[in-house]
Write a protein that holds these residues in place. Structure first.
Motif, mmCIF file in Angstrom:
data_model
loop_
_atom_site.group_PDB
_atom_site.id
_atom_site.type_symbol
_atom_site.label_atom_id
_atom_site.label_comp_id
_atom_site.label_asym_id
_atom_site.label_seq_id
_atom_site.Cartn_x
_atom_site.Cartn_y
_atom_site.Cartn_z
ATOM 1 N N SER A 66 0.866 -1.174 0.000
ATOM 2 C CA SER A 66 0.000 0.000 0.000
ATOM 3 C C SER A 66 0.905 1.226 0.000
ATOM 4 C CB SER A 66 -0.909 0.026 1.239
ATOM 5 O OG SER A 66 -0.165 0.337 2.401
ATOM 6 N N GLU A 67 0.370 2.319 -0.487
ATOM 7 C CA GLU A 67 1.148 3.560 -0.502
ATOM 8 C C GLU A 67 1.595 3.946 0.904
ATOM 9 O OE1 GLU A 67 -1.542 6.314 -2.305
ATOM 10 O OE2 GLU A 67 -1.223 5.519 -4.324
ATOM 11 N N GLY A 68 0.673 3.814 1.848
ATOM 12 C CA GLY A 68 0.980 4.219 3.220
ATOM 13 C C GLY A 68 2.087 3.401 3.860
ATOM 14 N N LYS A 101 6.557 -4.087 -10.178
ATOM 15 C CA LYS A 101 5.526 -3.040 -10.134
ATOM 16 C C LYS A 101 5.980 -1.794 -9.380
ATOM 17 C CE LYS A 101 2.183 -5.759 -8.538
ATOM 18 N NZ LYS A 101 0.849 -6.249 -8.149
ATOM 19 N N VAL A 102 6.889 -1.942 -8.421
ATOM 20 C CA VAL A 102 7.253 -0.793 -7.589
ATOM 21 C C VAL A 102 8.495 -0.054 -8.093
ATOM 22 C CG1 VAL A 102 8.837 -1.806 -5.846
ATOM 23 C CG2 VAL A 102 7.146 -0.076 -5.157
ATOM 24 N N LEU A 103 9.136 -0.556 -9.133
ATOM 25 C CA LEU A 103 10.375 0.065 -9.610
ATOM 26 C C LEU A 103 10.223 1.563 -9.876
ATOM 27 C CD1 LEU A 103 11.726 -2.728 -11.969
ATOM 28 C CD2 LEU A 103 12.842 -1.854 -9.891
ATOM 29 N N LYS A 104 9.125 1.977 -10.504
ATOM 30 C CA LYS A 104 8.928 3.398 -10.822
ATOM 31 C C LYS A 104 8.559 4.220 -9.592
ATOM 32 C CE LYS A 104 7.980 2.898 -15.662
ATOM 33 N NZ LYS A 104 7.054 2.296 -16.572
ATOM 34 N N LYS A 133 5.837 9.560 -5.440
ATOM 35 C CA LYS A 133 6.131 8.654 -6.553
ATOM 36 C C LYS A 133 5.159 7.475 -6.559
ATOM 37 C CE LYS A 133 10.209 8.097 -8.321
ATOM 38 N NZ LYS A 133 11.627 7.821 -8.595
ATOM 39 N N LEU A 134 4.804 6.980 -5.376
ATOM 40 C CA LEU A 134 3.842 5.876 -5.295
ATOM 41 C C LEU A 134 2.486 6.315 -5.814
ATOM 42 C CD1 LEU A 134 4.816 4.427 -1.803
ATOM 43 C CD2 LEU A 134 5.404 3.480 -4.052
ATOM 44 N N LYS A 135 2.103 7.562 -5.518
ATOM 45 C CA LYS A 135 0.812 8.080 -5.976
ATOM 46 C C LYS A 135 0.773 8.253 -7.499
ATOM 47 C CE LYS A 135 -0.769 10.369 -1.773
ATOM 48 N NZ LYS A 135 -1.951 9.557 -1.596
ATOM 49 N N GLU A 136 1.936 8.347 -8.131
ATOM 50 C CA GLU A 136 2.000 8.482 -9.591
ATOM 51 C C GLU A 136 1.808 7.145 -10.304
ATOM 52 O OE1 GLU A 136 5.749 10.357 -10.410
ATOM 53 O OE2 GLU A 136 5.119 12.260 -9.522
ATOM 54 N N LEU A 137 1.927 6.026 -9.586
ATOM 55 C CA LEU A 137 1.726 4.716 -10.206
ATOM 56 C C LEU A 137 0.249 4.552 -10.564
ATOM 57 C CD1 LEU A 137 3.927 2.477 -7.852
ATOM 58 C CD2 LEU A 137 4.554 3.468 -10.071
ATOM 59 N N PRO A 139 -3.500 3.195 -10.842
ATOM 60 C CA PRO A 139 -4.341 2.527 -9.837
ATOM 61 C C PRO A 139 -4.337 1.006 -9.982
ATOM 62 C CG PRO A 139 -5.504 4.397 -10.787
ATOM 63 C CD PRO A 139 -4.233 4.229 -11.578
ATOM 64 N N GLU A 140 -4.174 0.501 -11.211
ATOM 65 C CA GLU A 140 -4.161 -0.942 -11.445
ATOM 66 C C GLU A 140 -2.998 -1.626 -10.721
ATOM 67 O OE1 GLU A 140 -4.174 1.254 -14.334
ATOM 68 O OE2 GLU A 140 -6.344 1.282 -14.088
ATOM 69 N N VAL A 141 -1.915 -0.902 -10.499
ATOM 70 C CA VAL A 141 -0.752 -1.461 -9.804
ATOM 71 C C VAL A 141 -1.150 -1.958 -8.418
ATOM 72 C CG1 VAL A 141 1.430 -0.775 -8.682
ATOM 73 C CG2 VAL A 141 1.013 -0.187 -11.065
ATOM 74 N N TRP A 142 -2.067 -1.255 -7.788
ATOM 75 C CA TRP A 142 -2.448 -1.566 -6.408
ATOM 76 C C TRP A 142 -3.574 -2.598 -6.326
ATOM 77 C CZ3 TRP A 142 1.321 0.159 -3.644
ATOM 78 C CH2 TRP A 142 2.006 1.301 -4.057
ATOM 79 N N ASP A 143 -4.208 -2.899 -7.447
ATOM 80 C CA ASP A 143 -5.355 -3.811 -7.450
ATOM 81 C C ASP A 143 -4.978 -5.270 -7.220
ATOM 82 O OD1 ASP A 143 -7.035 -1.695 -7.851
ATOM 83 O OD2 ASP A 143 -7.246 -2.024 -10.020
#
Length: 174
Positions: A66-68, A101-104, A133-137, A139-143
């Motif tokens: 998660s972003e948090g 998925k988290v590289l960017k 940077k996480l918020k720029e990923l 939404p599908e990345v987090w699904d």
């Protein structure tokens, strides 16, 4: 400075004597092999995971997906950029999808090589995950949050809960 009682350690290869010595130093030993799936439980946490297998990093990311949570983590360990460069992208995405998925969303700084230990610590970096940077990923990345299983992984570098062999040694300080 982090008090020793707030430092948790685990290595499946710790001997009883090593575990006792670490306990005497006031460090907490995690009782079970979590296979890297250690949750930060809301606390800022530093993970020292030098020379660990890719699956441990991937499991750690999955557990805190998660972003948090990710924005409160710092990992000192093998370079994610190096993993990306050395693995075929289809293998990275299939076997270690959370790293891919988290590289960017990752900032990474390589630690300087020590002239005496060029072959030992030549791939060590500090990683952190800035919230912006996480918020720029996308939404599908987090699904997709399916637990990694590694059925098709040919060179799994992890000691499973039931294995008795030697292996990596993640350390967490909250």
């Amino acid at each position: 400075q982090v008090p020793p009682g707030r430092c948790s350690l685990f290595d499946p290869a710790f001997s009883a004597q090593e575990a006792a010595a670490l306990g005497e130093l006031g460090l907490r030993l995690l009782p079970d092999n979590e296979e890297g799936k250690h949750g930060i439980e809301g606390s800022a946490t530093l993970f020292y995971m030098v020379h660990c297998g890719k699956a441990l990093y991937n499991n750690l990311l999955w557990r805190n997906w998660s972003e948090g949570a990710l924005s409160k983590m710092v990992i000192v360990g093998n370079s994610f950029k190096g993993m990306e460069e050395r693995l075929l992208s289809r293998i990275l995405e299939r076997d270690y999808s959370y790293i891919a998925k988290v590289l960017k969303g990752t900032e990474e700084v390589a630690l300087p090589a020590h002239p005496r230990y060029l072959d030992t610590f030549n791939d060590t970096s500090v990683h952190w995950f800035p919230l912006h940077k996480l918020k720029e990923l996308s939404p599908e990345v987090w699904d997709f949050v399916e637990e990694p299983m590694y059925q098709d992984c040919d060179d799994l570098e992890i000691i499973r809960k039931d294995d008795r062999a030697n292996g990596g040694s993640p350390v967490a300080a909250e």
